[in-house]
Design a protein around this motif. Structure first.
Motif, PDB file in Angstrom:
ATOM      1  N   GLY A  60      23.834  37.948  58.194  1.00 21.24           N
ATOM      2  CA  GLY A  60      25.210  38.382  58.316  1.00 21.24           C
ATOM      3  C   GLY A  60      25.678  39.169  57.111  1.00 21.24           C
ATOM      4  O   GLY A  60      24.909  39.455  56.179  1.00 21.24           O
ATOM      5  N   LEU A  61      26.957  39.509  57.143  1.00 16.94           N
ATOM      6  CA  LEU A  61      27.577  40.270  56.066  1.00 16.94           C
ATOM      7  C   LEU A  61      28.379  39.312  55.193  1.00 16.94           C
ATOM      8  O   LEU A  61      29.268  38.606  55.684  1.00 16.94           O
ATOM      9  CB  LEU A  61      28.488  41.348  56.662  1.00 16.94           C
ATOM     10  CG  LEU A  61      28.773  42.562  55.768  1.00 16.94           C
ATOM     11  CD1 LEU A  61      27.498  43.333  55.488  1.00 16.94           C
ATOM     12  CD2 LEU A  61      29.802  43.464  56.427  1.00 16.94           C
ATOM     13  N   TYR A  62      28.080  39.327  53.880  1.00 14.05           N
ATOM     14  CA  TYR A  62      28.687  38.393  52.933  1.00 14.05           C
ATOM     15  C   TYR A  62      29.411  39.172  51.831  1.00 14.05           C
ATOM     16  O   TYR A  62      29.011  40.293  51.479  1.00 14.05           O
ATOM     17  CB  TYR A  62      27.633  37.495  52.285  1.00 14.05           C
ATOM     18  CG  TYR A  62      26.915  36.565  53.241  1.00 14.05           C
ATOM     19  CD1 TYR A  62      27.249  35.216  53.314  1.00 14.05           C
ATOM     20  CD2 TYR A  62      25.879  37.029  54.057  1.00 14.05           C
ATOM     21  CE1 TYR A  62      26.570  34.348  54.153  1.00 14.05           C
ATOM     22  CE2 TYR A  62      25.204  36.173  54.913  1.00 14.05           C
ATOM     23  CZ  TYR A  62      25.560  34.838  54.960  1.00 14.05           C
ATOM     24  OH  TYR A  62      24.898  33.982  55.802  1.00 14.05           O
ATOM     25  N   HIS A  63      30.450  38.541  51.284  1.00 17.40           N
ATOM     26  CA  HIS A  63      31.179  39.122  50.157  1.00 17.40           C
ATOM     27  C   HIS A  63      31.076  38.168  48.967  1.00 17.40           C
ATOM     28  O   HIS A  63      31.379  36.972  49.090  1.00 17.40           O
ATOM     29  CB  HIS A  63      32.644  39.348  50.517  1.00 17.40           C
ATOM     30  CG  HIS A  63      33.434  39.972  49.413  1.00 17.40           C
ATOM     31  ND1 HIS A  63      34.728  39.617  49.126  1.00 17.40           N
ATOM     32  CD2 HIS A  63      33.090  40.931  48.501  1.00 17.40           C
ATOM     33  CE1 HIS A  63      35.163  40.325  48.095  1.00 17.40           C
ATOM     34  NE2 HIS A  63      34.184  41.125  47.703  1.00 17.40           N
ATOM     35  N   PHE A  64      30.655  38.709  47.813  1.00 22.39           N
ATOM     36  CA  PHE A  64      30.484  37.909  46.600  1.00 22.39           C
ATOM     37  C   PHE A  64      31.310  38.508  45.465  1.00 22.39           C
ATOM     38  O   PHE A  64      31.446  39.734  45.347  1.00 22.39           O
ATOM     39  CB  PHE A  64      29.013  37.865  46.173  1.00 22.39           C
ATOM     40  CG  PHE A  64      28.109  37.181  47.160  1.00 22.39           C
ATOM     41  CD1 PHE A  64      27.944  35.809  47.122  1.00 22.39           C
ATOM     42  CD2 PHE A  64      27.430  37.914  48.128  1.00 22.39           C
ATOM     43  CE1 PHE A  64      27.113  35.170  48.026  1.00 22.39           C
ATOM     44  CE2 PHE A  64      26.609  37.288  49.031  1.00 22.39           C
ATOM     45  CZ  PHE A  64      26.443  35.913  48.991  1.00 22.39           C
ATOM     46  N   THR A  65      31.828  37.624  44.617  1.00 22.16           N
ATOM     47  CA  THR A  65      32.512  38.038  43.378  1.00 22.16           C
ATOM     48  C   THR A  65      32.148  37.053  42.265  1.00 22.16           C
ATOM     49  O   THR A  65      31.817  35.889  42.540  1.00 22.16           O
ATOM     50  CB  THR A  65      34.041  38.047  43.551  1.00 22.16           C
ATOM     51  OG1 THR A  65      34.493  36.746  43.953  1.00 22.16           O
ATOM     52  CG2 THR A  65      34.484  39.070  44.577  1.00 22.16           C
ATOM     53  N   PHE A  66      32.210  37.538  41.006  1.00 22.24           N
ATOM     54  CA  PHE A  66      32.040  36.637  39.860  1.00 22.24           C
ATOM     55  C   PHE A  66      32.944  37.118  38.722  1.00 22.24           C
ATOM     56  O   PHE A  66      33.205  38.310  38.566  1.00 22.24           O
ATOM     57  CB  PHE A  66      30.574  36.570  39.407  1.00 22.24           C
ATOM     58  CG  PHE A  66      29.985  37.891  39.020  1.00 22.24           C
ATOM     59  CD1 PHE A  66      29.880  38.255  37.675  1.00 22.24           C
ATOM     60  CD2 PHE A  66      29.501  38.779  39.981  1.00 22.24           C
ATOM     61  CE1 PHE A  66      29.321  39.470  37.303  1.00 22.24           C
ATOM     62  CE2 PHE A  66      28.956  39.992  39.617  1.00 22.24           C
ATOM     63  CZ  PHE A  66      28.863  40.351  38.282  1.00 22.24           C
ATOM     64  N   GLY A  76      40.253  41.628  20.962  1.00 22.56           N
ATOM     65  CA  GLY A  76      40.138  40.190  20.742  1.00 22.56           C
ATOM     66  C   GLY A  76      39.440  39.463  21.878  1.00 22.56           C
ATOM     67  O   GLY A  76      38.530  38.681  21.654  1.00 22.56           O
ATOM     68  N   ALA A  77      39.854  39.714  23.138  1.00 23.67           N
ATOM     69  CA  ALA A  77      39.279  38.989  24.281  1.00 23.67           C
ATOM     70  C   ALA A  77      39.401  39.836  25.543  1.00 23.67           C
ATOM     71  O   ALA A  77      40.299  40.662  25.672  1.00 23.67           O
ATOM     72  CB  ALA A  77      39.975  37.653  24.477  1.00 23.67           C
ATOM     73  N   ASP A  78      38.473  39.605  26.474  1.00 19.71           N
ATOM     74  CA  ASP A  78      38.469  40.348  27.737  1.00 19.71           C
ATOM     75  C   ASP A  78      38.070  39.423  28.878  1.00 19.71           C
ATOM     76  O   ASP A  78      37.412  38.386  28.675  1.00 19.71           O
ATOM     77  CB  ASP A  78      37.473  41.505  27.688  1.00 19.71           C
ATOM     78  CG  ASP A  78      37.935  42.609  26.737  1.00 19.71           C
ATOM     79  OD1 ASP A  78      39.036  43.126  26.940  1.00 19.71           O
ATOM     80  OD2 ASP A  78      37.163  42.935  25.807  1.00 19.71           O
ATOM     81  N   ASN A  79      38.445  39.850  30.071  1.00 23.62           N
ATOM     82  CA  ASN A  79      37.950  39.216  31.293  1.00 23.62           C
ATOM     83  C   ASN A  79      37.109  40.237  32.050  1.00 23.62           C
ATOM     84  O   ASN A  79      37.545  41.378  32.246  1.00 23.62           O
ATOM     85  CB  ASN A  79      39.101  38.740  32.185  1.00 23.62           C
ATOM     86  CG  ASN A  79      39.819  37.546  31.599  1.00 23.62           C
ATOM     87  OD1 ASN A  79      39.182  36.628  31.077  1.00 23.62           O
ATOM     88  ND2 ASN A  79      41.141  37.547  31.687  1.00 23.62           N
ATOM     89  N   GLY A  80      35.942  39.828  32.437  1.00 24.88           N
ATOM     90  CA  GLY A  80      35.054  40.723  33.185  1.00 24.88           C
ATOM     91  C   GLY A  80      34.854  40.220  34.608  1.00 24.88           C
ATOM     92  O   GLY A  80      34.899  39.018  34.878  1.00 24.88           O
ATOM     93  N   SER A  81      34.645  41.155  35.531  1.00 29.05           N
ATOM     94  CA  SER A  81      34.418  40.756  36.930  1.00 29.05           C
ATOM     95  C   SER A  81      33.717  41.890  37.679  1.00 29.05           C
ATOM     96  O   SER A  81      33.740  43.041  37.258  1.00 29.05           O
ATOM     97  CB  SER A  81      35.740  40.426  37.629  1.00 29.05           C
ATOM     98  OG  SER A  81      36.550  41.581  37.710  1.00 29.05           O
TER      99      SER A  81
END
Length: 254
Positions: free
Chosen positions: A168-174, A207-212
């Motif tokens: 099937g078709l799946y969606h992933f994130t991190f 100073g700080a970051d969020n990655g995705s």
């Protein structure tokens, strides 16, 4: 009809016998003609009248018989039309019954064929009150041990691996949280091949970051998806706020 024919023949014989009979009369061309018999032959008799009456009755009977036959033929034609209408209705009813049977079979198949439901979200757990994952000397698979959702149990919190239960078709994130003073590289894999990644480079002013990052993947049954931290990389983890997560959901099976 036979009676009429017999009567007509009888009448003909009667006339001929009267005309050709011997008696007082005249001879013309060697034939003796009796005037009284001729006059009698030319005069309607009771027999002749009866014969005409019978013929008229037969004519009336024939007319009535014809009318009855025409009426019977009309009723027969009407019966044929009704029969054809009944056959048409029967065919339509059979077709409708076949459609209902097909619909019933489809409903039964749909009712007993459970659609797969797959979705998960998991977060990294800190080893102490606020800590980092990494750096490691080699590229390392991240194990998101804090399971938030795991419908279908396709994600394994012991290995960090998601295994597709169906095609099937799946969606992933991190997602991850980083500091600018430390390099951070995260990569999402499918069966050993890199799909997408996120990175945070060392800077003096950040100073700080969020990655995705994320992707929609067509997976076969048994395919595996996971996230790895590159060697010498580092990310920040807090268990209570779940800053680093891994999520996947089945959009639809094929």
């Amino acid at each position: 009809m036979k009676t009429i024919i017999v009567l007509q023949l009888t009448w003909l014989c009667y006339c001929l016998s009267g005309a050709l009979g011997q008696g007082d009369g005249e001879r013309e061309g060697g034939v003796v003609v009796n005037k009284q018999q001729l006059d009698k032959a030319n005069t309607p008799s009771a027999f002749h009248t009866m014969l005409i009456g019978m013929m008229l009755e037969q004519k009336v009977e024939l007319s009535q018989t014809k009318t009855k036959l025409e009426s019977m033929e009309a009723r027969l034609n009407a019966s044929k039309v009704q029969e054809e209408e009944l056959r048409t209705r029967l065919r339509n009813a059979e077709n409708q019954l076949d459609e209902l049977r097909k619909m019933n079979q489809e409903c039964v198949i749909f009712a007993f064929t459970e659609r797969p439901r797959v979705a998960f979200s998991a977060a990294l757990r800190e080893d102490g009150p606020g800590s980092n994952q990494g750096p490691f000397n080699t590229e390392t698979t991240l194990v998101y041990r804090k399971v938030i959702t795991n419908i279908g149990n396709a994600y394994n919190p012991t290995t960090g691996m998601f295994t597709a239960p169906v095609r099937g078709l799946y969606h992933f994130t991190f997602y991850c949280h980083t500091y600018g003073a430390n390099i951070a590289f995260l990569l999402m894999y499918k069966n050993g091949d890199i799909v997408v990644g996120t990175a945070d480079h060392v800077t003096s002013s950040d100073g700080a970051d969020n990655g995705s990052n994320g992707a929609v993947l067509l997976l076969e049954e048994g395919d595996q998806v996971y996230v790895r931290l590159e060697a010498k990389s580092w990310i920040w983890v807090e268990s209570d706020r779940h800053l680093s997560t891994f999520t996947g959901i089945l959009l639809f099976a094929q």
